[in-house]
Design an enzyme around this catalytic site. Sequence first.
Site, PDB file in Angstrom:
ATOM      1  N   PRO A  31     -38.825   2.740 -19.405  1.00 24.25           N
ATOM      2  CA  PRO A  31     -40.247   2.621 -20.183  1.00 24.25           C
ATOM      3  C   PRO A  31     -40.401   0.983 -20.195  1.00 24.25           C
ATOM      4  CG  PRO A  31     -37.876   2.357 -20.616  1.00 24.25           C
ATOM      5  CD  PRO A  31     -37.832   2.735 -19.392  1.00 24.25           C
ATOM      6  N   ALA A  66     -57.306   4.595 -20.113  1.00 21.32           N
ATOM      7  CA  ALA A  66     -58.774   5.573 -19.402  1.00 21.32           C
ATOM      8  C   ALA A  66     -58.447   6.669 -19.754  1.00 21.32           C
ATOM      9  CB  ALA A  66     -57.611   5.426 -18.362  1.00 21.32           C
ATOM     10  N   ARG A  67     -57.213   7.932 -19.694  1.00 23.83           N
ATOM     11  CA  ARG A  67     -57.280   9.370 -20.689  1.00 23.83           C
ATOM     12  C   ARG A  67     -58.196   9.206 -22.243  1.00 23.83           C
ATOM     13  NH1 ARG A  67     -50.579  10.255 -19.009  1.00 23.83           N
ATOM     14  NH2 ARG A  67     -51.047  10.706 -17.150  1.00 23.83           N
ATOM     15  N   HIS A 100     -46.030   2.065 -24.653  1.00 23.88           N
ATOM     16  CA  HIS A 100     -46.815   3.069 -23.582  1.00 23.88           C
ATOM     17  C   HIS A 100     -45.848   4.353 -23.896  1.00 23.88           C
ATOM     18  CE1 HIS A 100     -48.302   5.248 -20.016  1.00 23.88           C
ATOM     19  NE2 HIS A 100     -46.723   5.243 -19.689  1.00 23.88           N
ATOM     20  N   GLN A 139     -38.829  10.405 -14.683  1.00 23.54           N
ATOM     21  CA  GLN A 139     -39.064  10.924 -15.894  1.00 23.54           C
ATOM     22  C   GLN A 139     -38.658  12.417 -15.929  1.00 23.54           C
ATOM     23  OE1 GLN A 139     -42.523  10.246 -18.423  1.00 23.54           O
ATOM     24  NE2 GLN A 139     -41.570  10.741 -20.729  1.00 23.54           N
ATOM     25  N   ALA A 158     -35.320   5.435 -12.102  1.00 21.28           N
ATOM     26  CA  ALA A 158     -35.344   7.075 -12.227  1.00 21.28           C
ATOM     27  C   ALA A 158     -36.524   7.580 -12.559  1.00 21.28           C
ATOM     28  CB  ALA A 158     -34.149   7.251 -13.188  1.00 21.28           C
ATOM     29  N   ARG A 197     -39.416   8.405 -22.550  1.00 19.74           N
ATOM     30  CA  ARG A 197     -39.968   7.164 -21.348  1.00 19.74           C
ATOM     31  C   ARG A 197     -38.534   6.344 -22.478  1.00 19.74           C
ATOM     32  NH1 ARG A 197     -45.466   7.650 -22.761  1.00 19.74           N
ATOM     33  NH2 ARG A 197     -46.654   8.662 -21.102  1.00 19.74           N
TER      34      ARG A 197
END
Length: 319
Positions: A124, A153-154, A178, A85, A83, A91
């Site tokens: 999650p 990466a961000r 995360h 977010q 499903a 998360r």
Amino acid sequence: MIQNPNAKVILVGDGSVGSSFAFAMTLKGLGRELGIIDVNTRKAQGDAMDLTAALTYNSAKTIYAAEYSDCSDADIVVLTAGAPQKPGETRLDLVHKNLAIVKDVVEQIMESGFNGIFLVAANPVDILTYAVLKISGFPKERVISSGTSLDSARFCDEIARYLELDPRDVSASIMGEHGDTSFPLWSQASIGGRHIDEWLADKTDDIEAAKKKIYTDVRDKAYHIIDAKGATYYGVATVLAKICHIIIEDSHSIITVGAYLEGEYGCEDIYMGTPVVLSRSGIQKVIEVPLNEKEQEQMQISYKALKEVQDQGMAKLGF
């Protein structure tokens, strides 16, 4: 390193993340075969036909709508099914509904005789990857989470934007969950052999304020994207393709992913974001990065938050 030209990848979940991943894999020309599994078979068939048209300008590959039986000889199965977010939803809010989906999917994959590597990206992600480990019975090295690879990466991108540098030159990681309890590994961040503090000092007199802004922008980026367009998918899709590239190429690259911890950082029986050495056989080594006192405290906060939800969710599955 020489790429394995015969690599076979199966994608389970052809939503926004899955279809973007399939597109990234096609453009990169990775492997010989890409199968797409989705509850919406017509969608999988349509994407396979659409992607096949792109092969004219890339390398030869077979792309098709797959069935779970096709996982039998796959090298990598990428799980993005779950499903999505929703706006305002964390998360961790997704855990109960997505655990049920993952259980059903993994059981069908295992019935095929699959013996490759699981790469999990549904949220999650830390908890769902742990569920894949337990349901499959696979060794921990061959069950990998995308973890904080996208966050990292961000992080590199935001640092580079602030300093007006190339993000590819930034060495920095986000660790832990995360999600909302992730944290930046400032103590080890560097660019061109100089610690990040030295670079920030050239730019501002308030290094701590700069760090706070950079990390806040990283942490909240997913929520801003979801609020603006409903979901995030291009970034994580590209990261997943990068992880697959490393595995297929057997390059023994260092990358921050979600790995199973057995005492590292004082964390037990859980998946969390950390740098690892990755190869064709999976995670070769968890790199236990030195953490300062604040970072160690943040790691424990993240660990405890995940463990509580993980234990509740797995208990409902009978584990």
